[in-house]
Design a protein around this motif. Structure first.
Motif, PDB file in Angstrom:
ATOM      1  N   ILE A 182       0.825  -1.203   0.000  1.00 33.05           N
ATOM      2  CA  ILE A 182       0.000   0.000   0.000  1.00 33.05           C
ATOM      3  C   ILE A 182       0.861   1.256   0.000  1.00 33.05           C
ATOM      4  N   ALA A 183       0.502   2.164  -0.889  1.00 33.68           N
ATOM      5  CA  ALA A 183       1.152   3.474  -0.930  1.00 33.68           C
ATOM      6  C   ALA A 183       0.143   4.522  -0.485  1.00 33.68           C
ATOM      7  N   MET A 184       0.623   5.678  -0.101  1.00 37.57           N
ATOM      8  CA  MET A 184      -0.283   6.697   0.413  1.00 37.57           C
ATOM      9  C   MET A 184       0.001   8.063  -0.187  1.00 37.57           C
ATOM     10  N   LEU A 185      -1.062   8.741  -0.604  1.00 38.48           N
ATOM     11  CA  LEU A 185      -0.933  10.109  -1.096  1.00 38.48           C
ATOM     12  C   LEU A 185      -0.761  11.062   0.091  1.00 38.48           C
ATOM     13  N   ASN A 186      -0.371  12.300  -0.190  1.00 36.84           N
ATOM     14  CA  ASN A 186      -0.199  13.313   0.860  1.00 36.84           C
ATOM     15  C   ASN A 186      -1.442  13.493   1.712  1.00 36.84           C
ATOM     16  N   ASP A 187      -2.611  13.359   1.088  1.00 39.48           N
ATOM     17  CA  ASP A 187      -3.856  13.574   1.837  1.00 39.48           C
ATOM     18  C   ASP A 187      -4.320  12.317   2.575  1.00 39.48           C
ATOM     19  N   GLY A 188      -3.490  11.276   2.607  1.00 38.97           N
ATOM     20  CA  GLY A 188      -3.815  10.071   3.358  1.00 38.97           C
ATOM     21  C   GLY A 188      -4.557   9.005   2.569  1.00 38.97           C
ATOM     22  N   THR A 189      -4.909   9.304   1.311  1.00 43.63           N
ATOM     23  CA  THR A 189      -5.600   8.311   0.480  1.00 43.63           C
ATOM     24  C   THR A 189      -4.659   7.148   0.184  1.00 43.63           C
ATOM     25  N   GLU A 190      -5.118   5.943   0.478  1.00 41.92           N
ATOM     26  CA  GLU A 190      -4.280   4.764   0.241  1.00 41.92           C
ATOM     27  C   GLU A 190      -4.627   4.098  -1.072  1.00 41.92           C
ATOM     28  N   PHE A 191      -3.661   3.511  -1.686  1.00 40.88           N
ATOM     29  CA  PHE A 191      -3.877   2.747  -2.915  1.00 40.88           C
ATOM     30  C   PHE A 191      -2.768   1.710  -3.047  1.00 40.88           C
ATOM     31  N   ILE A 192      -3.013   0.735  -3.921  1.00 45.24           N
ATOM     32  CA  ILE A 192      -1.921  -0.170  -4.257  1.00 45.24           C
ATOM     33  C   ILE A 192      -1.505   0.118  -5.695  1.00 45.24           C
ATOM     34  N   GLY A 193      -0.292  -0.179  -6.004  1.00 46.72           N
ATOM     35  CA  GLY A 193       0.160   0.106  -7.359  1.00 46.72           C
ATOM     36  C   GLY A 193       1.646  -0.097  -7.496  1.00 46.72           C
ATOM     37  N   HIS A 194       2.114   0.242  -8.652  1.00 48.29           N
ATOM     38  CA  HIS A 194       3.540   0.149  -8.926  1.00 48.29           C
ATOM     39  C   HIS A 194       3.850   0.967 -10.166  1.00 48.29           C
ATOM     40  N   ILE A 195       5.127   1.151 -10.410  1.00 48.17           N
ATOM     41  CA  ILE A 195       5.571   1.852 -11.609  1.00 48.17           C
ATOM     42  C   ILE A 195       5.832   0.809 -12.691  1.00 48.17           C
ATOM     43  N   GLU A 196       5.240   1.049 -13.842  1.00 49.50           N
ATOM     44  CA  GLU A 196       5.318   0.076 -14.929  1.00 49.50           C
ATOM     45  C   GLU A 196       6.073   0.702 -16.112  1.00 49.50           C
ATOM     46  N   ALA A 197       7.023   0.000 -16.650  1.00 51.83           N
ATOM     47  CA  ALA A 197       7.706   0.466 -17.848  1.00 51.83           C
ATOM     48  C   ALA A 197       6.836   0.153 -19.066  1.00 51.83           C
ATOM     49  N   ILE A 198       7.024   0.892 -20.119  1.00 47.78           N
ATOM     50  CA  ILE A 198       6.249   0.680 -21.334  1.00 47.78           C
ATOM     51  C   ILE A 198       7.084  -0.098 -22.339  1.00 47.78           C
ATOM     52  N   ILE A 199       6.445  -1.108 -22.923  1.00 45.90           N
ATOM     53  CA  ILE A 199       7.139  -1.957 -23.887  1.00 45.90           C
ATOM     54  C   ILE A 199       6.754  -1.513 -25.294  1.00 45.90           C
ATOM     55  N   HIS A 200       7.750  -1.259 -26.119  1.00 44.22           N
ATOM     56  CA  HIS A 200       7.475  -0.874 -27.503  1.00 44.22           C
ATOM     57  C   HIS A 200       7.129  -2.125 -28.302  1.00 44.22           C
ATOM     58  N   ASN A 201       5.859  -2.226 -28.702  1.00 47.83           N
ATOM     59  CA  ASN A 201       5.411  -3.400 -29.457  1.00 47.83           C
ATOM     60  C   ASN A 201       4.309  -2.972 -30.409  1.00 47.83           C
ATOM     61  N   ASP A 202       4.719  -2.477 -31.563  1.00 50.77           N
ATOM     62  CA  ASP A 202       3.781  -1.897 -32.519  1.00 50.77           C
ATOM     63  C   ASP A 202       2.733  -2.897 -32.991  1.00 50.77           C
ATOM     64  N   SER A 203       3.144  -4.136 -33.269  1.00 49.62           N
ATOM     65  CA  SER A 203       2.192  -5.094 -33.839  1.00 49.62           C
ATOM     66  C   SER A 203       1.129  -5.490 -32.815  1.00 49.62           C
ATOM     67  N   CYS A 204       1.518  -5.635 -31.562  1.00 50.31           N
ATOM     68  CA  CYS A 204       0.542  -5.929 -30.498  1.00 50.31           C
ATOM     69  C   CYS A 204      -0.494  -4.817 -30.405  1.00 50.31           C
ATOM     70  N   VAL A 205      -0.044  -3.576 -30.364  1.00 41.76           N
ATOM     71  CA  VAL A 205      -0.957  -2.439 -30.235  1.00 41.76           C
ATOM     72  C   VAL A 205      -1.848  -2.348 -31.472  1.00 41.76           C
ATOM     73  N   ALA A 206      -1.281  -2.552 -32.636  1.00 41.94           N
ATOM     74  CA  ALA A 206      -2.062  -2.495 -33.879  1.00 41.94           C
ATOM     75  C   ALA A 206      -3.148  -3.563 -33.881  1.00 41.94           C
ATOM     76  N   ASP A 207      -2.823  -4.776 -33.436  1.00 40.89           N
ATOM     77  CA  ASP A 207      -3.796  -5.881 -33.394  1.00 40.89           C
ATOM     78  C   ASP A 207      -4.975  -5.534 -32.489  1.00 40.89           C
ATOM     79  N   VAL A 208      -4.681  -4.994 -31.316  1.00 42.80           N
ATOM     80  CA  VAL A 208      -5.741  -4.687 -30.350  1.00 42.80           C
ATOM     81  C   VAL A 208      -6.640  -3.571 -30.879  1.00 42.80           C
ATOM     82  N   PHE A 209      -6.036  -2.536 -31.442  1.00 44.80           N
ATOM     83  CA  PHE A 209      -6.855  -1.438 -31.976  1.00 44.80           C
ATOM     84  C   PHE A 209      -7.676  -1.909 -33.169  1.00 44.80           C
ATOM     85  N   ALA A 210      -7.146  -2.843 -33.948  1.00 42.68           N
ATOM     86  CA  ALA A 210      -7.900  -3.388 -35.082  1.00 42.68           C
ATOM     87  C   ALA A 210      -9.137  -4.129 -34.591  1.00 42.68           C
TER      88      ALA A 210
END
Ligand SMILES: [Zn+2]
Length: 166
Positions: A48-76
């Motif tokens: 759990i992470a917390m914002l300055n105002d005390g709001t809690e959430f779970i999460g993480h930092i995600e890197a972005i993968i360059h994959n043009d064909s995957c993105v094109a397939d999904v949008f198609a």
């Protein structure tokens, strides 16, 4: 206008309510994306992470993968209009504009004069080998080397003018 790296599309791959990966159709340097999930029920304390105002959430930092064909397939699959990223434009930017888009030679001469219009600017470039010309396109990203002058108060100046007029 040609399609360039501004036409970014992302696919967020979710499984079991958890973001598994984020794919991009662009090699543009989008650095990181933060995942923020407010459904913290059953989460371990150390997730759990917390914002300055005390709001809690779970999460993480995600890197972005360059994959043009995957993105094109999904949008198609959505019948979405999909920009075809111009590889030539991407290569040109990746190589700092140091080659001719016509013949590929690196014997290019950039004109120092840049014509600006708000957020964009253009500079004439020519190839010494094939004599093609084109405009490099620039985008405003900020400023530096501000040499600030002391700010003058407005009211005393206005009084001086008032004296002169009377
Ligand atoms: Zn050329």
């Amino acid at each position: 206008m040609t399609t360039n790296t501004n036409q970014i599309r992302l696919v967020i791959h979710v499984e079991g309510g958890i973001v598994q990966a984020i794919y991009s159709n662009s090699s543009a340097p989008i650095i990181q994306i933060a995942i923020q999930d407010f459904d913290i029920e059953g989460a371990d304390g150390d997730e759990i992470a917390m914002l300055n105002d005390g709001t809690e959430f779970i999460g993480h930092i995600e890197a972005i993968i360059h994959n043009d064909s995957c993105v094109a397939d999904v949008f198609a699959a959505f019948d979405e209009e999909y920009p075809v990223n111009d590889k030539q434009q991407e290569n040109y930017v990746a190589r700092d504009g140091q080659f001719c888009p016509n013949c590929g030679a690196n014997n290019v001469q950039a004109n120092v004069g840049i014509e600006a219009d708000g957020l964009s600017a253009w500079g004439l470039v020519g190839c010494s080998d094939c004599e093609s010309t084109w405009m490099d396109q620039y985008r405003l990203v900020g400023f530096d080397n501000l040499e600030a002058t002391p700010l003058k108060a407005i009211s005393p100046v206005a009084e001086v003018f008032a004296h002169k007029l009377s």
